[in-house]
Design an enzyme around this catalytic site. Sequence first.
Site, short mmCIF file in Angstrom:
data_model
loop_
_atom_site.label_atom_id
_atom_site.label_comp_id
_atom_site.label_asym_id
_atom_site.label_seq_id
_atom_site.Cartn_x
_atom_site.Cartn_y
_atom_site.Cartn_z
N CYS A 81 0.93 10.01 7.31
CA CYS A 81 2.22 9.54 7.83
C CYS A 81 2.29 9.72 9.34
CB CYS A 81 3.36 10.30 7.15
SG CYS A 81 3.47 10.00 5.36
N CYS A 113 0.82 -1.21 0.00
CA CYS A 113 0.00 0.00 0.00
C CYS A 113 0.86 1.27 0.00
CB CYS A 113 -0.92 0.02 1.22
SG CYS A 113 -2.16 -1.29 1.21
#
Length: 303
Positions: free
Chosen positions: A112, A41
Amino acid sequence: MWDYSEKVLELFYHPKNQGAMDPSSEPGVRVVVGEVGSITCGDALRLYLKVDEASERILAASFQTFGCTSAIASSSALTELITGLTLDEALRIDNRQIADYLGGLPPAKMHCSVMGQEALEAAIYSYRGLPLPDHTDDDSALVCSCFGVSEQKIRRLIRENHLTSAEEVTAYSKAGGGCGSCLAQIEDLIAAVLAETDATPSEDSRNSKGNSQNQTEPSPAAPSPLTTLQKIARIQAVLDEEVRPLLLADGGDVELYDLEGDQVWVRLKGSCTTCPSQQNTLRLLIETRLQEQVWPTLTVHAL
């Protein structure tokens, strides 16, 4: 070209605490690992914690990351933020604190910082012997099949980060960033979560209402947004759908016994009755989920 802060670039070019951590041979010290993401991913993070078992304080942290500039910088920042904290203190670190430490992240790269928060939770739950819920293999729970993002995760990100658009959800989770077929469902989830939030009176709105009234008269207590029956129904649903499957897998079980106001009484069964981590099960597994999904001031007790 992304507009990165100086701190992001500094930790990308010169990351701190990067690399694997060997299992500890020191007495009273334990090394645990939390892993999130998938290389298929695009991003993956493995976080290592060296923990003093007596104080549950993080003595050191390191990471291995497969990902972009923001992923590497966020992982490095996380290790700096949590070193020296107790596990309970570290659990209060959220993705926004990671982003703030970096001087901000591009909106499309907020996922993130979320990955760092989730890896930290995974490591701490592993240390305490508590399983994290995993919906990645449950097709019925997935909203985004391209990136394996569940409805529960999207709802949590919307609530915690006050997201109001599908684009923001994609930035924080990647959901919707592949084929795009789930964008309509994401919009529906945003509307549902915002409706739930609007139905819950905020502290500011309650104070404003009180200040506008005659100050010589006591302000009436704010009505509960959930009736007792509604609370019981929601608590039972969370226990049945999210908590009991995890406990049953380890030979334990739980049942709802009673509810008085915001005090929830449960009965632990099977292996849970003699487990040394019983309090962790009550607080980190049961109470946390009930506070997130039913009402934030609920407190759980075991008979």
